[in-house]
Design a protein around this motif. Structure first.
Motif, PDB file in Angstrom:
ATOM      1  N   ASN A 434       0.760  -1.271  -0.072  1.00 10.53           N
ATOM      2  CA  ASN A 434      -0.014   0.118  -0.031  1.00 10.53           C
ATOM      3  C   ASN A 434       0.759   1.272   0.019  1.00 10.53           C
ATOM      4  O   ASN A 434       1.842   1.501   0.871  1.00 10.53           O
ATOM      5  CB  ASN A 434      -0.853   0.112   1.323  1.00 10.53           C
ATOM      6  CG  ASN A 434      -2.054  -0.986   0.867  1.00 10.53           C
ATOM      7  OD1 ASN A 434      -2.366  -1.573   0.207  1.00 10.53           O
ATOM      8  ND2 ASN A 434      -2.792  -0.841   2.027  1.00 10.53           N
ATOM      9  N   ILE A 435       0.844   2.020  -0.989  1.00  7.26           N
ATOM     10  CA  ILE A 435       1.472   3.376  -1.149  1.00  7.26           C
ATOM     11  C   ILE A 435       0.525   4.469  -0.756  1.00  7.26           C
ATOM     12  O   ILE A 435      -0.586   4.621  -1.489  1.00  7.26           O
ATOM     13  CB  ILE A 435       2.240   3.410  -2.400  1.00  7.26           C
ATOM     14  CG1 ILE A 435       3.046   2.412  -2.443  1.00  7.26           C
ATOM     15  CG2 ILE A 435       2.824   4.628  -2.709  1.00  7.26           C
ATOM     16  CD1 ILE A 435       3.780   2.178  -4.074  1.00  7.26           C
ATOM     17  N   SER A 436       0.512   5.189   0.284  1.00  2.57           N
ATOM     18  CA  SER A 436      -0.169   6.434   0.418  1.00  2.57           C
ATOM     19  C   SER A 436      -0.028   7.421  -1.032  1.00  2.57           C
ATOM     20  O   SER A 436       1.005   8.144  -0.818  1.00  2.57           O
ATOM     21  CB  SER A 436       0.008   6.976   1.770  1.00  2.57           C
ATOM     22  OG  SER A 436      -0.656   8.297   1.797  1.00  2.57           O
ATOM     23  N   ALA A 437      -1.133   7.715  -1.617  1.00  3.50           N
ATOM     24  CA  ALA A 437      -1.102   8.671  -2.620  1.00  3.50           C
ATOM     25  C   ALA A 437      -0.808  10.337  -1.886  1.00  3.50           C
ATOM     26  O   ALA A 437       0.216  11.101  -2.373  1.00  3.50           O
ATOM     27  CB  ALA A 437      -2.303   8.743  -3.439  1.00  3.50           C
ATOM     28  N   PRO A 438      -1.399  10.664  -0.845  1.00  2.00           N
ATOM     29  CA  PRO A 438      -1.316  11.902  -0.340  1.00  2.00           C
ATOM     30  C   PRO A 438       0.463  11.986   0.373  1.00  2.00           C
ATOM     31  O   PRO A 438       0.914  13.234   0.235  1.00  2.00           O
ATOM     32  CB  PRO A 438      -2.200  11.971   0.853  1.00  2.00           C
ATOM     33  CG  PRO A 438      -3.358  10.926   0.695  1.00  2.00           C
ATOM     34  CD  PRO A 438      -2.741   9.973  -0.128  1.00  2.00           C
ATOM     35  N   ALA A 439       0.867  10.824   0.727  1.00  2.00           N
ATOM     36  CA  ALA A 439       2.390  10.964   1.084  1.00  2.00           C
ATOM     37  C   ALA A 439       3.279  11.291  -0.078  1.00  2.00           C
ATOM     38  O   ALA A 439       4.152  12.146  -0.141  1.00  2.00           O
ATOM     39  CB  ALA A 439       2.703   9.549   1.936  1.00  2.00           C
ATOM     40  N   VAL A 440       3.061  10.702  -1.090  1.00  2.00           N
ATOM     41  CA  VAL A 440       3.927  10.774  -2.448  1.00  2.00           C
ATOM     42  C   VAL A 440       3.325  12.326  -2.751  1.00  2.00           C
ATOM     43  O   VAL A 440       4.672  13.071  -3.391  1.00  2.00           O
ATOM     44  CB  VAL A 440       3.438  10.089  -3.634  1.00  2.00           C
ATOM     45  CG1 VAL A 440       4.201  10.261  -4.729  1.00  2.00           C
ATOM     46  CG2 VAL A 440       3.664   8.487  -3.054  1.00  2.00           C
TER      47      VAL A 440
END
Length: 540
Positions: A434-440
């Protein structure tokens, strides 16, 4: 719906000790370079546990475990358990910011590492972490801690040494609700959350996995999923010990090496996320590799493409099964080898009665289990203890009356089969991660040329999804993809968050509420030819 499974009665520490007596010279773990016998595994666990106690650590203290995958990481996890310490599992690919965050949140007092990890000197990393983390006091190099057993993991060592160290530790019972392990999850907000675990939940995972694939002590397992995370924990750490079966592991997933070991050791059960089995299926050697002993494969961690799974079954003769759940919630449903192929490959299996699944609408009001599209939640023993010391995150994870929510939208049919139809959170699932879009987006926005940006998923045949960053630049600014990656690496951004596609846009589509219209943007990106999205790959 799945029937209840009888509860387990022994701890993993009991199981390891019993295996060391019943089959001392049989392999517990097999790596490309050799094997670790049950007797050696038991001995190394006690030896490392003794080292941890001699460092002044006591019951309940948290110990970070930052290591490559392979047999040694299981020694470290089991040694913490035997010494009544709490292991804090850290992914081998974690960057320093992630390490600092998890170690700070967990208040870890010690860190176990090899001398070098992914080309980085672990002593230097520890020295920097210690400057900012007042609780972190001890650095245990696993190479040195295990040196009294004379070298390699295949050496059981002097019997008197193994016996004397084992006697230091009384049996470790399985106490429901007792914190034994902390690991991290990327979630949806960027920096990882720390998930707290007792041992009972891993017993439950084991029981359901035995039911799913009819596992027996005669099986030979191979898990290529990273050990500190949920899938890797039950498949490589707990279930092999409870069964007393050998488990094949790799320091890092490699398609060629996996195929070689599957054939050489006549593996019967493979555990791999969807991306990994798709990579195996696409390798030139796949068709010529003898996988005739492979009878079952657990997969998941992301959407399972039915066509690819069917091809895998046809070319190997094995049966593909899966769990549906998360690191936090455990399993809500699973498929079995007895389910019809259509149900196994297009649904997440039948809901587990014992888990007590409910459905909630967007306002967290309970709705009927069947006939609705809603957010599932559970309240069974298989779920975690929630997020460690994080009331704000737990308020999002639980309903007011204590049901633990998943981040998906699902349907359940009249036969009890669960199907995932969408997500409630803004994440991109790349290869099961899971990769957080907001974090990127938050990291990309730090580049001085970037005015606005949004991260969305682009479909990928191998990884399921890749991260595409859509950027709007300041007037007159220019930005190449390589320049953006250099900027992010200088900020020590986790490698998992590095975008793999970039699209420069005049503007981002906006919703009526003034937010980026992510679905509109996803649709726009999906319609573009590949040569508009550069580059094709990013080294990880």
């Amino acid at each position: 719906m799945r029937e209840q499974v009888p509860p387990a009665t022994r701890s993993i520490d009991d199981a390891i000790r019993e295996n060391a007596v019943a089959a001392p010279l049989s392999p517990a773990y097999i790596e490309p370079g050799g094997s670790l016998t049950w007797r050696a595994y038991d001995g190394f666990i006690s030896l490392l546990g003794k080292e941890l106690l001699e460092r002044g650590l006591g019951p309940g203290d948290r110990v970070g475990v930052w290591m490559h995958d392979g047999a040694a990481v299981h020694v470290a996890l089991a040694a913490c358990n035997r010494a009544r310490l709490v292991a804090v599992g850290l992914g081998a690919r974690s960057g320093e910011r992630e390490l600092e965050h998890v170690l700070r949140r967990s208040r870890a007092r010690a860190l176990i590492t090899p001398r070098e990890l992914r080309g980085v000197d672990a002593h230097d990393v520890f020295a920097r972490l210690r400057n900012t983390l007042p609780d972190l006091a001890e650095h245990v190099l696993i190479d040195d801690a295990l040196s009294p057993l004379n070298g390699t993991l295949t050496d059981a060592g002097p019997e008197d040494l193994v016996r004397s160290t084992n006697e230091l530790f009384p049996p470790r019972p399985c106490r429901p609700g007792e914190l034994v392990l902390v690991n991290s999850t990327s979630g949806t907000t960027g920096l990882p959350k720390c998930v707290a675990h007792d041992e009972l939940r891993w017993h439950k995972f084991h029981e359901y996995s035995v039911d799913s694939a009819r596992l027996t002590p005669d099986d030979v397992c191979m898990s290529v999923v990273p050990a500190p995370y949920g899938f890797g924990l039950w498949s490589a750490h707990y279930t092999p010990s409870f069964l007393g079966t050998p488990c094949l592991v790799l320091p890092r997933f490699d398609v060629e090496q996996t195929l070689t070991m599957l054939e050489q050791h006549r593996v019967t059960v493979l555990m791999a996320v969807s991306t990994q089995f798709i990579m195996l299926l696409g390798h030139p050697r796949f068709a010529s590799t003898d996988l005739s002993r492979l009878r079952a494969m657990f997969t998941g961690g992301e959407a399972i493409p039915p066509y690819k799974a069917k091809l895998f079954e046809e070319q190997t003769g094995c049966t593909v099964v899966q769990f549906y759940g998360s690191n936090e919630s455990g399993a809500l449903s699973y498929t079995t080898i007895d389910d019809p192929q259509e149900k196994r490959l297009t649904t997440a299996g039948k809901v587990i009665l014992e888990v007590r699944v409910r459905m909630f609408d967007a306002h967290r009001n309970e709705v009927p289990l069947t006939g609705t599209t809603a957010q599932p939640a559970n309240n069974g023993d298989i779920r975690s203890l929630g997020y460690l010391d994080d009331p704000e995150a737990n308020s999002e994870l639980y309903t007011p009356d204590g049901w633990m929510l998943m981040g998906d939208l699902v349907t359940v049919d009249n036969e009890g089969y669960l199907t995932v139809v969408g997500r409630t959170s803004d994440v991109i699932i790349r290869g099961g991660k899971n990769i957080s879009a907001p974090a990127v987006e938050a990291e990309v926005a730090t580049h001085p040329a970037v005015a606005r940006c949004a991260a969305v998923a682009v479909p990928d045949e191998t990884f399921g999804e890749r991260v595409c960053i859509c950027v709007v630049l300041h007037d007159g600014a220019q930005l190449s993809f390589d320049e953006l990656l250099t900027h992010l690496r200088e900020r020590e951004v986790s490698v998992e968050w590095l975008p793999e596609r970039m699209l420069v846009m005049d503007d981002l589509p906006m919703s009526s509420g003034g937010k980026v219209a992510k679905q509109v943007l996803r649709d726009q990106v999906a319609r573009l030819p590949n040569d508009r999205l550069l580059p094709n790959t990013v080294s990880r």
